[in-house]
Design an enzyme around this catalytic site. Structure first.
Site: not given
Ligand code: AMP
Length: 523
Positions: A377-378, A391
């Site tokens: 997921r990261n 992350d």
């Molecule tokens: P997170 O809060 O990091 O778990 O992100 C939630 C979702 O947002 C992830 O599962 C990705 O689908 C999308 N996401 C996060 N960061 C990015 C990024 N830098 N570029 C594109 N999609 C992102």
């Protein structure tokens, strides 16, 4: 030698790019400085160099060492920076000697009007250096060269030159012959001359390439076009200014499309300064101490690697805090794997994903930086099968959901966390290695939840008794052995990321020749 400057100085480069002393009009002059008749030339010697035009403006760059060639197109993002095209010559005026500076002040030598501005330093290479050649791919592995050359639609003769994996300072030529990729080692004589076959030697690699573009002379095919450089690097900052001033005005951002929701808040696709696509992470108010966040972000901003998501800037003066990073078009690896479910993604690509993540993690390891939440997921997926670690460091400052709480006030993603980290809060690069083993499992099962059917407490109990997840279906045995290595009880016995990167890069070399159908002359 046609358009080359061989008649003046023995240099086989097109004469508009040559700097030998000469009195010939429209060609090359002056030892200490270079004179460029038509600087908007493509440095590719596959193309006929532009004829010097007597009436063309003559531009002088005072020191040839400060002249660089653009490797990619760049579109200015602010009024202070400079747009340029791949192949354009740029004279660096300032910043080049500043260590770690991602931006240099430069002047384009490609136009009459002396356009000046900041340029991202990872988009250029020194003029006349091998790095500036369109066919030079640097430290690309043999497997990656094959991947790039076997791209659908590639024509016979497309080639690249890379630094040899096994022999430091030597190069390898990889060329697509229409069916498969062949590799030739480029060796050097004691005199410094280069050769593929000893009977024909060259003063430099450029001359060698030019020759084999004319005559195959024993190669499987005559060299044609340089392989296209598909992976354009991201500048390390949004702009020159945001290198240091990376607390930016939130009004410079437009939130365009919600990409997903994570533990910390929503993530948006956005636009900075109306010019630059970015990802914007909006943080749930109260999810951390602003001071802690800024301290950690300070460190994260300094971490720079092609396989790490680059932190560009923050808006932290009011809630919600925004974290602005590089945008990755295909979102999280977990989602990407689950969407595929094994239809298109096969084992070679899965190993490549793991190798790229290991490369990013090997960099964090070299910086003694512990990720603490490595999981599919990261990891984010970009264009052309690029995978980057995201992350890192965030769990240090945030509260994470769906987790187990071993120490008061501390929450962890239990199925990814090493036992010593869960029980004694002992986080280290070695606990990241454990998580990497779980990430390998996710990759090989197309994003399945690890330890299916077990809850966190049950997992911990079973791990204590020596239980480890079984080999996933269709997972090569040697890859499963790597997972088991990552899950050794004693952290010291687990491998390093450096070793893992190497093992994964070379995985198919030792695993099975049947994955390749290319003849191999060099590594
Ligand atoms: P997170 O809060 O990091 O778990 O992100 C939630 C979702 O947002 C992830 O599962 C990705 O689908 C999308 N996401 C996060 N960061 C990015 C990024 N830098 N570029 C594109 N999609 C992102």
């Amino acid at each position: 030698m046609g358009n080359s400057c061989q008649k003046h100085c023995g240099n086989l480069r097109p004469y508009v790019l040559c700097c030998c002393p000469s009195e010939e009009k429209g060609t090359c002059y002056v030892t200490e400085s270079i004179v460029i008749s038509n600087p908007m030339v493509n440095t590719s010697i596959s193309q006929q160099p532009s004829q010097p035009v007597a009436s063309a403006p003559v531009l002088r760059a005072s020191l040839s060492s400060r002249v660089y060639v653009a490797l990619y197109d760049y579109q200015a993002r602010t009024a202070e920076d400079l747009s340029f095209k791949a192949g354009e010559l740029l004279e660096v005026l300032n910043g080049e000697d500043t260590q770690h500076s991602g931006w240099w002040h430069a002047r384009s030598l490609g136009s009459l009007h002396k356009r000046e501005g900041y340029i991202p330093s990872n988009f250029v290479a020194p003029y006349k250096s091998i790095e500036a050649e369109p066919w030079f791919f640097g430290e690309v592995k043999r497997v990656d060269a094959e991947k790039q050359l076997m791209y659908p639609g590639t024509e016979a003769g497309v080639f690249l030159i890379r630094e040899s994996e096994t022999q430091r300072g030597e190069y390898s030529l990889s060329v697509f012959d229409g069916m498969s990729v062949k590799h030739y080692r480029i060796k050097q004589l004691d005199t410094g001359d280069y050769f593929v076959a000893r009977k024909k030697t060259f003063p430099d690699v450029t001359a060698l390439v030019e020759y084999y573009k004319r005559y195959p002379d024993g190669l499987c095919v005559r060299l044609g076009q340089p392989c296209e450089k598909k992976e354009v690097p991201a500048p390390f900052d949004l702009s020159y200014k945001t290198q240091d001033e990376w607390e930016i005005d939130r009004n410079s951002l437009k939130l365009l499309k919600k990409l997903g929701s994570g533990q910390f808040g929503d993530v948006w696709e956005g636009m900075w300064n109306n010019t630059t696509p970015v990802a914007i992470k909006t943080l749930k108010p109260g999810s951390m101490e602003r001071r802690d966040f800024l301290r950690e972000a300070q460190t994260m901003k300094k971490l720079r690697h092609p396989k790490l998501i680059q932190l560009y800037a923050v808006c932290s003066l009011e809630d919600p805090i925004y974290i602005i990073t590089e945008l990755m078009r295909h979102g999280s690896l977990q989602q990407y794997l689950q969407n595929d479910g094994g239809t298109a993604i096969k084992v070679q690509q899965q190993v490549d994903m793991a190798a790229q993540v290991a490369a990013g993690m090997a960099y964090l390891e070299s910086q003694n930086y512990v990720h603490r939440d490595l999981a599919a997921r990261n990891v984010l997926v970009g264009e052309h099968n690029v995978y980057k670690v995201a992350d890192f460091g965030l769990t240090r400052i945030f509260q994470v959901e769906n987790v187990y709480e071993p120490v008061a006030g501390m929450k962890l993603p239990i199925k990814w966390t090493a036992p010593e980290a869960l029980q004694f809060n002992k986080f280290s690069v070695k606990s990241d290695i454990w998580s990497f083993g779980v990430l390998l499992y996710e990759i090989m099962t197309y994003g399945r939840m690890p330890y299916p059917g077990l809850n966190g407490a049950q997992v911990l109990q079973k791990l204590e008794k020596g239980y480890r997840m079984p080999q996933p279906p269709d997972c090569p045995p040697n890859l499963y052995l790597i997972m088991l290595d990552c899950w050794k009880k004693s952290p010291e016995e687990r491998p390093t990321f450096e070793t893992l990167q190497w093992q994964l890069d070379d995985f198919f070399e030792t695993e099975s020749e049947s994955y390749f159908d290319s003849n191999t002359f060099a590594r």
